[in-house]
Design a protein around this motif. Structure first.
Motif, PDB file in Angstrom:
ATOM      1  N   ALA A  60     -32.552 -39.047 -16.072  1.00  0.00           N
ATOM      2  CA  ALA A  60     -33.529 -38.063 -15.589  1.00  0.00           C
ATOM      3  C   ALA A  60     -32.989 -37.316 -14.377  1.00  0.00           C
ATOM      4  CB  ALA A  60     -34.847 -38.743 -15.251  1.00  0.00           C
ATOM      5  N   ALA A  61     -32.336 -38.029 -13.453  1.00  0.00           N
ATOM      6  CA  ALA A  61     -31.772 -37.379 -12.267  1.00  0.00           C
ATOM      7  C   ALA A  61     -30.677 -36.391 -12.651  1.00  0.00           C
ATOM      8  CB  ALA A  61     -31.227 -38.431 -11.302  1.00  0.00           C
ATOM      9  N   LEU A  62     -29.838 -36.762 -13.604  1.00  0.00           N
ATOM     10  CA  LEU A  62     -28.777 -35.857 -14.045  1.00  0.00           C
ATOM     11  C   LEU A  62     -29.335 -34.619 -14.740  1.00  0.00           C
ATOM     12  CD1 LEU A  62     -26.140 -38.422 -15.316  1.00  0.00           C
ATOM     13  CD2 LEU A  62     -26.011 -36.988 -13.271  1.00  0.00           C
ATOM     14  N   ILE A  63     -30.379 -34.773 -15.522  1.00  0.00           N
ATOM     15  CA  ILE A  63     -30.992 -33.624 -16.189  1.00  0.00           C
ATOM     16  C   ILE A  63     -31.601 -32.683 -15.162  1.00  0.00           C
ATOM     17  CG2 ILE A  63     -32.912 -32.933 -17.687  1.00  0.00           C
ATOM     18  CD1 ILE A  63     -32.262 -35.410 -19.403  1.00  0.00           C
ATOM     19  N   VAL A  64     -32.298 -33.224 -14.179  1.00  0.00           N
ATOM     20  CA  VAL A  64     -32.880 -32.388 -13.120  1.00  0.00           C
ATOM     21  C   VAL A  64     -31.773 -31.672 -12.346  1.00  0.00           C
ATOM     22  CG1 VAL A  64     -34.137 -32.466 -10.926  1.00  0.00           C
ATOM     23  CG2 VAL A  64     -35.010 -33.691 -12.907  1.00  0.00           C
ATOM     24  N   LEU A  68     -28.626 -26.719 -11.057  1.00  0.00           N
ATOM     25  CA  LEU A  68     -27.340 -26.025 -11.030  1.00  0.00           C
ATOM     26  C   LEU A  68     -27.346 -24.795 -11.938  1.00  0.00           C
ATOM     27  CD1 LEU A  68     -24.849 -29.017 -11.029  1.00  0.00           C
ATOM     28  CD2 LEU A  68     -25.224 -27.379  -9.187  1.00  0.00           C
ATOM     29  N   LEU A  69     -27.950 -24.917 -13.114  1.00  0.00           N
ATOM     30  CA  LEU A  69     -28.035 -23.770 -14.020  1.00  0.00           C
ATOM     31  C   LEU A  69     -28.841 -22.635 -13.408  1.00  0.00           C
ATOM     32  CD1 LEU A  69     -28.539 -25.530 -17.447  1.00  0.00           C
ATOM     33  CD2 LEU A  69     -26.581 -24.165 -16.732  1.00  0.00           C
ATOM     34  N   ARG A  70     -29.933 -22.981 -12.731  1.00  0.00           N
ATOM     35  CA  ARG A  70     -30.762 -21.969 -12.085  1.00  0.00           C
ATOM     36  C   ARG A  70     -29.968 -21.238 -10.999  1.00  0.00           C
ATOM     37  NH1 ARG A  70     -36.149 -24.074  -9.632  1.00  0.00           N
ATOM     38  NH2 ARG A  70     -36.531 -24.456 -11.826  1.00  0.00           N
ATOM     39  N   THR A  71     -29.197 -21.994 -10.213  1.00  0.00           N
ATOM     40  CA  THR A  71     -28.390 -21.393  -9.151  1.00  0.00           C
ATOM     41  C   THR A  71     -27.320 -20.479  -9.742  1.00  0.00           C
ATOM     42  OG1 THR A  71     -28.750 -23.322  -7.764  1.00  0.00           O
ATOM     43  CG2 THR A  71     -26.901 -21.907  -7.192  1.00  0.00           C
ATOM     44  N   ASN A 113     -28.935 -17.252 -11.078  1.00  0.00           N
ATOM     45  CA  ASN A 113     -29.297 -16.332 -10.001  1.00  0.00           C
ATOM     46  C   ASN A 113     -28.063 -15.646  -9.417  1.00  0.00           C
ATOM     47  OD1 ASN A 113     -32.007 -16.849 -10.267  1.00  0.00           O
ATOM     48  ND2 ASN A 113     -32.045 -18.423  -8.678  1.00  0.00           N
ATOM     49  N   ASN A 114     -26.968 -16.392  -9.240  1.00  0.00           N
ATOM     50  CA  ASN A 114     -25.731 -15.791  -8.744  1.00  0.00           C
ATOM     51  C   ASN A 114     -25.187 -14.756  -9.721  1.00  0.00           C
ATOM     52  OD1 ASN A 114     -25.829 -17.286  -6.406  1.00  0.00           O
ATOM     53  ND2 ASN A 114     -24.433 -18.865  -7.154  1.00  0.00           N
ATOM     54  N   ALA A 115     -25.246 -15.046 -11.006  1.00  0.00           N
ATOM     55  CA  ALA A 115     -24.764 -14.100 -12.015  1.00  0.00           C
ATOM     56  C   ALA A 115     -25.618 -12.832 -12.031  1.00  0.00           C
ATOM     57  CB  ALA A 115     -24.757 -14.753 -13.389  1.00  0.00           C
ATOM     58  N   LEU A 116     -26.931 -12.985 -11.899  1.00  0.00           N
ATOM     59  CA  LEU A 116     -27.799 -11.815 -11.863  1.00  0.00           C
ATOM     60  C   LEU A 116     -27.539 -10.963 -10.634  1.00  0.00           C
ATOM     61  CD1 LEU A 116     -31.190 -13.291 -13.110  1.00  0.00           C
ATOM     62  CD2 LEU A 116     -29.687 -11.704 -14.309  1.00  0.00           C
ATOM     63  N   LYS A 117     -27.334 -11.610  -9.484  1.00  0.00           N
ATOM     64  CA  LYS A 117     -27.025 -10.857  -8.266  1.00  0.00           C
ATOM     65  C   LYS A 117     -25.718 -10.096  -8.410  1.00  0.00           C
ATOM     66  CE  LYS A 117     -29.435 -13.957  -5.113  1.00  0.00           C
ATOM     67  NZ  LYS A 117     -29.270 -14.992  -4.065  1.00  0.00           N
TER      68      LYS A 117
END
Length: 64
Positions: free
Chosen positions: A27-31, A36-39, A42-46
């Motif tokens: 569960a910790a690894l999935i979270v 990390l995917l969200r970060t 967001n970096n790719a969109l910026k």
């Protein structure tokens, strides 16, 4: 397996630490992966917005 109650289920026949520990680590690894995917997204969109706005991306702006 048959359990005679919830306490036996949570005890897991003496393997509770291994079983529930495995679930906790997974569960910790999935979270962590989701964060990390969200970060990265967001970096790719910026970077994409900067590219559209200025038309050029410097080499040091490319995330690895």
């Amino acid at each position: 397996m048959n359990w005679n109650g919830w306490s036996e289920f949570f005890h897991m026949g003496g393997y509770a630490l291994y079983v529930w520990g495995s679930y906790a680590v997974t569960a910790a690894l999935i979270v962590g992966e989701i964060l990390l995917l969200r970060t990265r997204r967001n970096n790719a969109l910026k970077m994409a917005l900067r590219t559209v706005k200025y038309g050029k991306v410097e080499n040091n702006e490319i995330a690895t």
